[in-house]
Design an enzyme around this catalytic site. Structure first.
Site, PDB file in Angstrom:
ATOM      1  N   CYS A 183     103.231  17.399 -31.735  1.00 42.90           N
ATOM      2  CA  CYS A 183     104.067  18.289 -32.549  1.00 42.90           C
ATOM      3  C   CYS A 183     103.723  19.752 -32.290  1.00 42.90           C
ATOM      4  CB  CYS A 183     103.875  17.946 -34.011  1.00 42.90           C
ATOM      5  SG  CYS A 183     104.208  16.232 -34.331  1.00 42.90           S
ATOM      6  N   GLU A 184     103.822  20.161 -31.056  1.00 51.11           N
ATOM      7  CA  GLU A 184     103.555  21.551 -30.662  1.00 51.11           C
ATOM      8  C   GLU A 184     104.517  21.865 -29.531  1.00 51.11           C
ATOM      9  OE1 GLU A 184     100.807  23.688 -31.403  1.00 51.11           O
ATOM     10  OE2 GLU A 184      99.923  22.283 -32.830  1.00 51.11           O
ATOM     11  N   TYR A 238      87.701  18.161 -16.795  1.00 49.73           N
ATOM     12  CA  TYR A 238      88.084  18.857 -18.038  1.00 49.73           C
ATOM     13  C   TYR A 238      89.409  18.346 -18.615  1.00 49.73           C
ATOM     14  CZ  TYR A 238      84.373  21.723 -16.175  1.00 49.73           C
ATOM     15  OH  TYR A 238      83.173  22.121 -15.644  1.00 49.73           O
TER      16      TYR A 238
HETATM   17  N1  PLP Z   1      77.354  25.214 -15.030  1.00 48.55           N
HETATM   18  C1  PLP Z   1      77.654  25.801 -16.198  1.00 48.55           C
HETATM   19  C2  PLP Z   1      76.593  26.516 -16.933  1.00 48.55           C
HETATM   20  C3  PLP Z   1      78.954  25.750 -16.713  1.00 48.55           C
HETATM   21  O1  PLP Z   1      79.245  26.340 -17.874  1.00 48.55           O
HETATM   22  C4  PLP Z   1      79.961  25.062 -15.977  1.00 48.55           C
HETATM   23  C5  PLP Z   1      81.347  24.998 -16.471  1.00 48.55           C
HETATM   24  O2  PLP Z   1      81.765  25.540 -17.414  1.00 48.55           O
HETATM   25  C6  PLP Z   1      79.607  24.452 -14.772  1.00 48.55           C
HETATM   26  C7  PLP Z   1      78.308  24.558 -14.319  1.00 48.55           C
HETATM   27  C8  PLP Z   1      80.606  23.691 -13.948  1.00 48.55           C
HETATM   28  O3  PLP Z   1      81.682  24.441 -13.550  1.00 48.55           O
HETATM   29  P1  PLP Z   1      82.747  23.814 -12.552  1.00 48.55           P
HETATM   30  O4  PLP Z   1      83.169  22.508 -13.132  1.00 48.55           O
HETATM   31  O5  PLP Z   1      83.859  24.781 -12.519  1.00 48.55           O
HETATM   32  O6  PLP Z   1      82.071  23.635 -11.234  1.00 48.55           O
END
Ligand code: PLP
Length: 461
Positions: free
Chosen positions: A386-387, A416
């Site tokens: 609902c967005e 992610y």
């Molecule tokens: N190391 C730290 C301290 C992070 O905060 C992050 C991601 O936020 C990563 C490594 C990994 O980043 P990436 O998945 O972009 O390689």
């Protein structure tokens, strides 16, 4: 057919809306005789019918290969300089016990950022000595547990953590190895929320404060200083930011060597991947070579030995391994000015991929259960939440005959997406299925209605 004027500039009108762009899909992705997309030899149609949708499908071998490749390329680049590179997989990108085992089997360490991520790594049987513990606000309980377990390194993020970790190490009768996170002030060219080394943000301490804090660390008999740590951000395409951070940190590293040992330098993660054909990515081999060149030049200039290097990639290891499969529910042709944008609604959305809503991230989409020669139509893949911002793919072309009941697949959802998934609107989080050599197995099961109700103490039988 010409491009739809509503399409963003980067989106090229495709000759074939069934084609799978190699830079974006897992290398094993293909179409079978029936036109269905396959990943590692498994048909997405078959997987959807066996495991349901939405479904994250992860190519196990792709994760293993990328982990091994990053480790090999960086180590080859630094072996020539008489040093080595310890690769920490950033668990925040996507962690479950299976993934933890794959990356450790590939010779990697793991970076965890909470007691929960620590628990997953331990449940996978990972040796605590292989773990690095991160976070700008570790709880006392998290610190106590990590130190008690013998976690390989803790990354101190603020002055107050020097005393906290020292006290925990004293209590457990240990000497805890620590790194110190620095805000290098390097402005990474990425989304504001992904840039972690601008001055005005929460991570690390200013470079100028490092000597005093390191002196405090060295004054504690329970701490062993490993080195400085920098992570300038995520989804970064050019090496220039990493190089600048390395130069700045090494200058202070050299100062610190005057009063004691500094065995390593951690340059973090953040290597970008291609989400669309518009993303031009620096190959990992070039990044490794750039790191080696900059570190060796800077060390030579400063007259210091080359330290052990540590890096922490997440997205570059798991990002391309996964595609998310959805079923199409409803379709609307929405007139905007004189053009039509087709809104294709799927059975997931921002609860399984928040990145488009959070960062304006772009993804692509393909019809997964069949190929079609129908003229390409500009589509927007919308979720069921609902967005109005609940969009998974802002713009791509799908065959114009896309219909309810079709399956669509969104590639490059390995990093992610699952880890940032939510239960918004009480949707259960999707299952994760690992595919290898044509065989599939569930590595994280789908959340059930019972799971969704399980913490609500008001629920009656
Ligand atoms: N190391 C730290 C301290 C992070 O905060 C992050 C991601 O936020 C990563 C490594 C990994 O980043 P990436 O998945 O972009 O390689």
């Amino acid at each position: 057919m010409s491009a739809n004027p509503l399409a963003p500039e980067w989106l090229v009108h495709p000759d074939d809306a069934n084609a799978l762009t190699p830079a974006v899909w897992p290398p094993s992705a293909d179409r079978d005789g029936a036109g269905a997309i396959t990943v590692a030899g498994a048909s997405l149609t078959a997987l959807a019918s066996e495991f349901g949708t939405p479904l994250y499908v992860v190519d196990e071998q792709d994760v293993r290969t990328r982990a091994e490749t990053i480790k090999t390329l960086f180590n080859e680049a630094f072996a020539a300089l008489g040093s080595r590179v310890d690769v920490y997989y950033a668990g925040k990108a996507f962690l479950c016990t299976a993934v933890a085992k794959w990356v450790v089997e590939a010779g990697l360490h793991i970076d965890v950022a909470s007691g929960g991520e620590l628990a997953v790594a331990l449940a996978a049987g990972v040796d605590p000595a292989l773990l690095g513990f991160h976070g700008n606000n570790k709880s006392l309980a998290e610190i106590d547990r990590s130190v008690g377990l013998g976690v390989g390194a803790i990354v101190l993020d603020s002055v107050v953590e020097v005393d906290r970790v020292s006290a925990a190490a004293e209590k457990h009768g240990r000497v805890q190895a620590v790194r110190l996170r620095i805000n290098s002030g390097v402005h990474a060219s990425t989304h504001e929320y992904l840039a972690t080394a601008r001055e005005d943000q929460k991570f690390g301490i200013p470079l100028a404060d490092a000597p005093a804090v390191v002196a405090q660390i060295r004054a504690s008999k329970n701490l062993r200083f490993l080195g400085l740590h920098s992570h300038i951000g995520s989804q970064i395409f050019e090496s220039a930011g990493f190089a600048e951070a390395a130069r700045r940190l090494l200058a202070v590293h050299a100062e610190l060597l005057k009063d004691g040992e500094v065995p390593e330098l951690n340059l973090g993660g953040g290597f970008g991947i291609a989400y669309t054909s518009a993303d031009v990515v620096t190959p990992i081999a070039s990044i490794a070579a750039d790191f080696a060149r900059v570190v060796s030049e800077q060390c030579a200039e400063l007259g210091i030995p080359i330290p052990i290097i540590a890096i922490e990639p997440g997205r570059a290891i798991v990002g391309h391994s996964t595609v998310t499969v959805y079923e199409v529910g409803t379709i609307k042709d929405v007139r905007v000015d004189d053009s039509i944008r087709k809104y294709v609604s799927i059975d997931g959305g921002m609860s399984d991929n928040i990145r488009p809503a959070l960062y304006g991230a772009d993804y692509t989409v393909r019809l997964a259960n069949r190929r079609s020669d129908s003229d390409p139509a500009l589509v927007r893949i919308a979720g069921k939440h609902c967005e109005s911002g609940d969009i998974v793919v802002h713009a791509d072309y799908l065959p114009g005959d896309v219909a309810p009941g079709d399956l669509v697949a969104v590639p490059a959802t390995g990093a992610y997406c699952w880890s940032l998934a939510s239960n918004y609107n009480y949707l259960g989080r999707p299952a994760v299925v690992a595919v290898k050599d044509g065989a599939a197995r569930v590595i994280v099961r789908r959340e059930t209605e019972a799971d969704l109700l399980s913490r609500d103490v008001g629920v009656t039988a």
